[in-house]
Design a protein around this motif. Structure first.
Motif, PDB file in Angstrom:
ATOM      1  N   THR A   1      32.414  56.329 101.079  1.00 34.64           N
ATOM      2  CA  THR A   1      32.292  55.675  99.626  1.00 34.64           C
ATOM      3  C   THR A   1      32.966  54.474  99.691  1.00 34.64           C
ATOM      4  OG1 THR A   1      31.957  58.013  98.927  1.00 34.64           O
ATOM      5  CG2 THR A   1      32.547  56.306  97.365  1.00 34.64           C
ATOM      6  N   ARG A   2      32.580  53.516  98.995  1.00 35.80           N
ATOM      7  CA  ARG A   2      33.084  52.101  98.811  1.00 35.80           C
ATOM      8  C   ARG A   2      33.738  52.311  97.396  1.00 35.80           C
ATOM      9  NH1 ARG A   2      31.582  48.274 102.337  1.00 35.80           N
ATOM     10  NH2 ARG A   2      31.643  46.560 101.136  1.00 35.80           N
ATOM     11  N   LEU A   3      34.843  51.457  97.360  1.00 37.48           N
ATOM     12  CA  LEU A   3      35.289  51.324  95.776  1.00 37.48           C
ATOM     13  C   LEU A   3      35.110  49.774  95.472  1.00 37.48           C
ATOM     14  CD1 LEU A   3      37.465  52.115  93.590  1.00 37.48           C
ATOM     15  CD2 LEU A   3      39.132  51.054  95.190  1.00 37.48           C
ATOM     16  N   SER A   4      34.495  49.493  94.212  1.00 38.69           N
ATOM     17  CA  SER A   4      34.323  48.552  93.579  1.00 38.69           C
ATOM     18  C   SER A   4      35.016  48.573  92.325  1.00 38.69           C
ATOM     19  CB  SER A   4      32.839  48.112  92.941  1.00 38.69           C
ATOM     20  OG  SER A   4      32.469  47.165  92.617  1.00 38.69           O
ATOM     21  N   VAL A   5      36.012  47.473  92.128  1.00 35.55           N
ATOM     22  CA  VAL A   5      36.833  47.249  90.954  1.00 35.55           C
ATOM     23  C   VAL A   5      36.171  46.628  89.933  1.00 35.55           C
ATOM     24  CG1 VAL A   5      39.127  46.477  90.231  1.00 35.55           C
ATOM     25  CG2 VAL A   5      38.757  47.466  92.488  1.00 35.55           C
ATOM     26  N   ASN A   6      35.974  47.229  88.835  1.00 35.87           N
ATOM     27  CA  ASN A   6      35.543  46.658  87.642  1.00 35.87           C
ATOM     28  C   ASN A   6      36.736  45.760  86.906  1.00 35.87           C
ATOM     29  OD1 ASN A   6      34.669  46.204  84.777  1.00 35.87           O
ATOM     30  ND2 ASN A   6      33.026  47.500  84.941  1.00 35.87           N
ATOM     31  N   ILE A   7      36.358  44.471  86.792  1.00 36.34           N
ATOM     32  CA  ILE A   7      37.494  43.616  86.324  1.00 36.34           C
ATOM     33  C   ILE A   7      37.394  43.304  84.920  1.00 36.34           C
ATOM     34  CG2 ILE A   7      38.096  42.803  88.706  1.00 36.34           C
ATOM     35  CD1 ILE A   7      36.593  40.293  87.795  1.00 36.34           C
ATOM     36  N   ASN A   8      36.559  43.777  84.083  1.00 35.31           N
ATOM     37  CA  ASN A   8      36.224  43.540  82.673  1.00 35.31           C
ATOM     38  C   ASN A   8      37.762  43.552  81.884  1.00 35.31           C
ATOM     39  OD1 ASN A   8      33.586  43.529  83.389  1.00 35.31           O
ATOM     40  ND2 ASN A   8      33.213  45.521  82.130  1.00 35.31           N
ATOM     41  N   LYS A   9      38.675  44.587  82.146  1.00 35.52           N
ATOM     42  CA  LYS A   9      39.802  44.693  81.589  1.00 35.52           C
ATOM     43  C   LYS A   9      40.732  43.483  81.643  1.00 35.52           C
ATOM     44  CE  LYS A   9      39.239  48.322  79.024  1.00 35.52           C
ATOM     45  NZ  LYS A   9      37.809  48.502  79.283  1.00 35.52           N
ATOM     46  N   PHE A  10      40.654  43.026  82.808  1.00 40.72           N
ATOM     47  CA  PHE A  10      41.430  41.756  82.910  1.00 40.72           C
ATOM     48  C   PHE A  10      41.166  40.744  82.023  1.00 40.72           C
ATOM     49  CE2 PHE A  10      42.310  43.243  87.329  1.00 40.72           C
ATOM     50  CZ  PHE A  10      43.374  43.224  87.607  1.00 40.72           C
ATOM     51  N   ALA A  11      39.875  40.624  81.770  1.00 43.51           N
ATOM     52  CA  ALA A  11      39.227  39.570  80.810  1.00 43.51           C
ATOM     53  C   ALA A  11      39.573  39.983  79.376  1.00 43.51           C
ATOM     54  CB  ALA A  11      37.793  39.374  81.123  1.00 43.51           C
ATOM     55  N   THR A  12      39.644  41.167  79.280  1.00 40.51           N
ATOM     56  CA  THR A  12      40.074  41.774  77.541  1.00 40.51           C
ATOM     57  C   THR A  12      41.369  41.179  77.494  1.00 40.51           C
ATOM     58  OG1 THR A  12      38.569  43.586  77.872  1.00 40.51           O
ATOM     59  CG2 THR A  12      40.353  43.763  76.320  1.00 40.51           C
ATOM     60  N   LEU A  13      42.112  41.286  78.429  1.00 41.70           N
ATOM     61  CA  LEU A  13      43.759  41.053  78.110  1.00 41.70           C
ATOM     62  C   LEU A  13      43.797  39.540  77.888  1.00 41.70           C
ATOM     63  CD1 LEU A  13      46.804  41.916  78.053  1.00 41.70           C
ATOM     64  CD2 LEU A  13      46.695  41.868  80.455  1.00 41.70           C
ATOM     65  N   ARG A  14      42.988  38.866  78.754  1.00 41.42           N
ATOM     66  CA  ARG A  14      43.153  37.382  78.636  1.00 41.42           C
ATOM     67  C   ARG A  14      42.710  36.769  77.259  1.00 41.42           C
ATOM     68  NH1 ARG A  14      38.250  34.650  81.912  1.00 41.42           N
ATOM     69  NH2 ARG A  14      37.491  35.764  80.039  1.00 41.42           N
ATOM     70  N   ASN A  15      41.461  37.508  76.949  1.00 45.70           N
ATOM     71  CA  ASN A  15      40.836  37.148  75.642  1.00 45.70           C
ATOM     72  C   ASN A  15      41.753  37.389  74.197  1.00 45.70           C
ATOM     73  OD1 ASN A  15      38.745  36.336  77.574  1.00 45.70           O
ATOM     74  ND2 ASN A  15      37.448  37.873  76.582  1.00 45.70           N
ATOM     75  N   ALA A  16      42.421  38.538  74.775  1.00 47.97           N
ATOM     76  CA  ALA A  16      43.484  38.647  73.490  1.00 47.97           C
ATOM     77  C   ALA A  16      44.207  37.410  72.905  1.00 47.97           C
ATOM     78  CB  ALA A  16      44.132  40.054  73.907  1.00 47.97           C
ATOM     79  N   ARG A  17      44.845  36.757  73.766  1.00 42.30           N
ATOM     80  CA  ARG A  17      45.471  35.420  73.546  1.00 42.30           C
ATOM     81  C   ARG A  17      44.986  34.320  73.912  1.00 42.30           C
ATOM     82  NH1 ARG A  17      51.272  36.698  73.635  1.00 42.30           N
ATOM     83  NH2 ARG A  17      51.665  34.436  73.396  1.00 42.30           N
ATOM     84  N   GLY A  18      43.761  34.241  74.442  1.00 41.17           N
ATOM     85  CA  GLY A  18      43.345  32.741  74.776  1.00 41.17           C
ATOM     86  C   GLY A  18      43.864  32.504  76.004  1.00 41.17           C
ATOM     87  N   GLY A  19      43.393  31.210  76.445  1.00 37.75           N
ATOM     88  CA  GLY A  19      44.002  30.650  77.530  1.00 37.75           C
ATOM     89  C   GLY A  19      43.627  31.347  78.827  1.00 37.75           C
ATOM     90  N   ASN A  20      44.111  31.336  79.947  1.00 40.97           N
ATOM     91  CA  ASN A  20      43.786  31.966  81.213  1.00 40.97           C
ATOM     92  C   ASN A  20      44.873  32.855  81.711  1.00 40.97           C
ATOM     93  OD1 ASN A  20      41.501  31.977  83.128  1.00 40.97           O
ATOM     94  ND2 ASN A  20      42.687  30.596  84.480  1.00 40.97           N
ATOM     95  N   ASN A  21      45.472  33.557  81.032  1.00 38.61           N
ATOM     96  CA  ASN A  21      46.398  34.515  81.592  1.00 38.61           C
ATOM     97  C   ASN A  21      45.995  35.729  81.190  1.00 38.61           C
ATOM     98  OD1 ASN A  21      48.798  35.704  82.974  1.00 38.61           O
ATOM     99  ND2 ASN A  21      50.087  34.845  81.263  1.00 38.61           N
ATOM    100  N   PRO A  22      45.707  36.881  82.067  1.00 37.30           N
ATOM    101  CA  PRO A  22      45.568  36.812  83.522  1.00 37.30           C
ATOM    102  C   PRO A  22      44.174  35.912  83.890  1.00 37.30           C
ATOM    103  CG  PRO A  22      44.767  38.973  82.787  1.00 37.30           C
ATOM    104  CD  PRO A  22      45.489  38.181  81.618  1.00 37.30           C
ATOM    105  N   ASP A  23      44.407  35.376  84.952  1.00 38.59           N
ATOM    106  CA  ASP A  23      43.236  34.453  85.689  1.00 38.59           C
ATOM    107  C   ASP A  23      42.452  35.515  86.308  1.00 38.59           C
ATOM    108  OD1 ASP A  23      41.422  33.130  87.297  1.00 38.59           O
ATOM    109  OD2 ASP A  23      43.024  31.524  87.510  1.00 38.59           O
ATOM    110  N   VAL A  24      41.069  35.754  85.655  1.00 34.08           N
ATOM    111  CA  VAL A  24      40.164  36.743  86.141  1.00 34.08           C
ATOM    112  C   VAL A  24      39.473  36.358  87.450  1.00 34.08           C
ATOM    113  CG1 VAL A  24      37.890  37.564  85.584  1.00 34.08           C
ATOM    114  CG2 VAL A  24      39.367  37.159  83.741  1.00 34.08           C
ATOM    115  N   VAL A  25      39.683  35.166  87.746  1.00 30.04           N
ATOM    116  CA  VAL A  25      39.115  34.811  89.109  1.00 30.04           C
ATOM    117  C   VAL A  25      40.082  34.983  90.097  1.00 30.04           C
ATOM    118  CG1 VAL A  25      38.386  32.867  90.743  1.00 30.04           C
ATOM    119  CG2 VAL A  25      37.494  33.008  88.426  1.00 30.04           C
ATOM    120  N   LYS A  26      41.368  34.863  90.024  1.00 32.23           N
ATOM    121  CA  LYS A  26      42.446  35.308  90.835  1.00 32.23           C
ATOM    122  C   LYS A  26      42.458  36.743  90.927  1.00 32.23           C
ATOM    123  CE  LYS A  26      47.424  34.540  91.836  1.00 32.23           C
ATOM    124  NZ  LYS A  26      47.602  36.106  91.994  1.00 32.23           N
ATOM    125  N   ALA A  27      42.381  37.514  89.633  1.00 30.11           N
ATOM    126  CA  ALA A  27      42.357  39.072  89.817  1.00 30.11           C
ATOM    127  C   ALA A  27      41.365  39.489  90.709  1.00 30.11           C
ATOM    128  CB  ALA A  27      42.304  39.555  88.394  1.00 30.11           C
TER     129      ALA A  27
END
Length: 240
Positions: free
Chosen positions: A2-28
């Motif tokens: 079984t392979r593990l795929s990480v859903n990174i939506n929540k990184f974007a949720t956190l970023r969008n809460a403040r604007g800007g690019n922290n955390p950086d979704v691509v880097k995540a």
């Protein structure tokens, strides 16, 4: 395995809460792969409340493992898939007003829609998985519409795990066996975590891939992202 795929939506949720690019979704996403993730999953909803369309295009050039894009198959989603050509497109039945996926497709009622959409996606050279409940009729319907895989919606398994895990997993075992007998691959996702994941994989070794986001990101707040991914990989049997 079984392979593990990480859903990174929540990184974007956190970023969008403040604007800007922290955390950086691509880097995540790149870090998740560097720490051992075998796939990256995103769900670019029309309201862009987490992953944006711009994110998806940025990720196209950096994801080196399997790129899995989830979404409802409207014109916007199909255009994204056509232009990105990810390894896998996962079709979910929820509309833009739904907070998170809460049911699988009725593959019988939506036969015509799914048949047409899946043919189009396959013409793009993309593997197609469709979100389904652990229901034999729905699994058979998935085969009829031309899906390559099903993704078992595991919310009821996760909810029932602490009460009676044997009972909770029973319909999933039957659905997975039926899928394999039909020549379908089997994915799984929703509410899977470090407590219930290993039992699922042990009892249903037919599962090709699990997509995990919310619980994994929550765990990483305490354990660190690298350590968390390693622990999830251990639960799916990657490390003995």
């Amino acid at each position: 395995m079984t392979r593990l795929s990480v859903n990174i939506n929540k990184f974007a949720t956190l970023r969008n809460a403040r604007g800007g690019n922290n955390p950086d979704v691509v880097k995540a996403a790149m870090d998740c792969e560097r720490f051992g993730a075998q796939g990256i999953t995103v769900h670019p909803r029309p309201d862009e409340r987490h992953i944006t369309t711009e994110d998806v295009y940025a990720l196209k050039d950096v994801v080196t493992t399997e790129f899995n894009i989830e979404g409802y198959p409207d014109k916007r989603f199909l255009n994204i898939i056509n232009e990105i050509r990810p390894a896998q497109a996962t079709l979910v039945p929820d509309g833009p007003d739904v907070l998170t996926s809460n049911a699988g497709w009725n593959t019988l009622k939506n036969n015509k829609l799914l048949t047409d959409v899946i043919k189009q996606l396959k013409d793009y050279g993309v593997r197609v998985s469709i979100f389904t409940d652990p229901d034999i009729a729905m699994v058979n319907g998935a085969k009829e519409v031309g899906a390559d895989r099903i993704e078992l919606y595991t919310e009821s398994y996760a909810t029932g795990y602490s009460k009676d895990k044997t009972q909770a997993i029973a319909p999933y075992k039957k659905a997975a066996i039926e899928a394999v007998n039909l020549g379908l691959g089997v994915n799984a996702g929703h509410d899977l975590d470090l407590e219930n994941l290993n039992y699922l994989i042990t009892e249903i070794p037919e599962i090709d891939e699990v997509s995990i986001g919310h619980a994994l990101i929550c765990d990483s707040l305490y354990l660190g992202l690298e350590n968390t991914i390693q622990r999830y990989l251990k639960e799916v049997g990657f490390y003995k």
